[in-house]
Write an enzyme that holds these catalytic residues in place. Sequence first.
Site, PDB file in Angstrom:
ATOM      1  N   SER A 151      14.046  56.351  67.699  1.00 17.50           N
ATOM      2  CA  SER A 151      12.705  57.053  67.224  1.00 17.50           C
ATOM      3  C   SER A 151      12.828  56.761  65.665  1.00 17.50           C
ATOM      4  O   SER A 151      11.675  57.303  65.082  1.00 17.50           O
ATOM      5  CB  SER A 151      12.737  58.398  67.588  1.00 17.50           C
ATOM      6  N   GLU A 169      56.247  29.868  18.062  1.00 19.39           N
ATOM      7  CA  GLU A 169      55.672  28.445  18.696  1.00 19.39           C
ATOM      8  C   GLU A 169      55.510  27.373  17.888  1.00 19.39           C
ATOM      9  O   GLU A 169      55.877  26.237  18.340  1.00 19.39           O
ATOM     10  CB  GLU A 169      54.933  28.778  19.860  1.00 19.39           C
TER      11      GLU A 169
END
Length: 659
Positions: A358, A87
């Site tokens: 409960s 590149e």
Amino acid sequence: MRRRKWRNFRLFAFTSILAVGAVGMILFSLYLYAKILGPPPLAIPQSTLYYANDGSVIGESNSGEKRYWVKLEDMSPDTIKAVIAIEDRTFYNHYGFDVKRIGGAVLANAKEMRKVQGASTITQQYARNLFLTMDKTWKRKISEAFYAIRLEINYDKNQILEGYLNTISYGHGAYGIEAASEFYFGKSAKELSLAESAMLSGIPKGPGIYSPLISLEKAKNRQLLVLKSMQETGTISKEEARAAAEEKLVFTGEHLHHRAESAPYFYDAVRKELLTSVGLDERSIALGGLKVYTTLDSRQQEIAEKVVAETIPESSDMQLGFAAMDPKTGFVTALVGGKDYKESPFNRATQAVRQPGSTIKPLLYYAALERGFTPSTMMRSELTTFKYDDEKAEYAPHNFNNKYADGEITMAQALAVSDNIYAVKTHLFLGQDVLVDTAKRFGITTDMKKVPSLALGTSGVKVVELLNAYSMIANGGKKVEPVFIQKVEDSRGKVIYEAKQNNEQILKRDLAYVMSQMMTGMFDVKLNGYATVTGASMADQTSRIYAGKSGSTKSDSWMAGFTPGIAAAVWTGYDKGDEITLSADKQYAKNIWLKFMERSIKGQPEEFHIFKPPTGVVAVPIDPENGKLASDLCPVFRLTYFATGTEPDEICTDHLFGR
């Protein structure tokens, strides 16, 4: 003539100097302007990853672009060399532009009368990826050049290269070298070989052309070009290039991270915590490249989901909320908010408020212990109508199946068989505000009504709230809160949030232990009396000692309990509050809880789950029928814990002479 030539020369020289000066001034002004603007922001959408407590990825959020930022040192050196070779060979020597390449590209394109060669540097490409569209206009080109200047002025070369490698497209939704490496080869960018690096480095020129999954032939030719470029730049030898070219590559073609298929309710709870507790916005959460380290235990979550699936039939309309927690830290380790997330994302573990029945009694009896009660405290259990509100109102609770002792029972037995009369008497004796205040101390935030029925769980709670309360009993009374996130890191690895532990002692340690031992009674048939203990059907399936409590209303079924190493709570019922009529349906919560606990604990060190008495408690043998010290003549005794100094001193004489 000579004078005229000299005048022209001076004019040309002066004009040239002015032109050079003007250009210099323009360049200096451009540089100064770029410097004044400062470094351009490098923010770019990145995938946010969610991790379980073992480091495995459990989920991901993104915008359709999978991108995981990694540092330059966490990339294969071959990848870096390959990218520079193909590149931008002069990357470390130019200031954002390669004049020689630009000139060559202009000549080549002019010769062919079309664009056949580009001259963009890595810096220019990075600028384009960060800030610009791909429009081929002069305005875009000028903007690209200016951004490139700003990048070069304000960031060093390695920062620019790192950014470039983390932003370029490799096709198939993979952006950046890490996402590409995982997609194409199923590995981290640090692990890429020379051949793999060269293959990937050739893709960004045209992902739709050079992807090996689209055209292996074109991708291979491009790879060979990359290897040749690397050889020309001297970064690899001819032999290395040949070996890489001959290496056979295996492509996976799958993204590793997806939206959580497992634990979707937990995933949603984490996102909510990121908004409320961490203080992030939606965009930062979805696209900020965060690493969110959660408290989820993948093994426990798998067990929970499997247990739910095998317990509640798919055809049933029953729903559930389930959560598990480490009592010492408050870390939520497993969570199921419903039978099917796709059908209903409503989280019944963190959002639904249901009557706990409960299961509220351990909180009531802890408050009683603080006010002088002991496990041996006796009260009469019989059908009773209670008057309250200055005797203007009446309340007549009933025991299960309308069975009563019609005599005195101990608090330990009352809890084990879930006697409602004993609970309401205790509640009214203590004062109706005591249980409300105690529940708040236990971390329950939902409003509770000061009524006699509160002792039987008529004010709703959330599953995680009840679980949190039980965890405080399990850990000896220290404050905990449900924690879903251990820490969060930003895209650069900086810790922006970390859960803090609060070791504040809320409950009395000795009484918390006494309460936990009372809660083991639901599984102990020695406490059978006028009714059997509520966990009798589970007792022969337990491999260790558990503390727990079940609870039920007409439309709610609960089971919650713990060892010192793990706590879990389950609610089952119908979303619309329909009555649970089938006896088998009423057992779902107990079955889910017990299966989860047994399977989760299996294989773990024994010491994690042993109840170890703290200082300040004493164990004595007690006759369950009368709460007195058991003698050798008592047919049954149970080793019972008391806060030191509160243990009974009266010896049982009920069994003298064979009575």
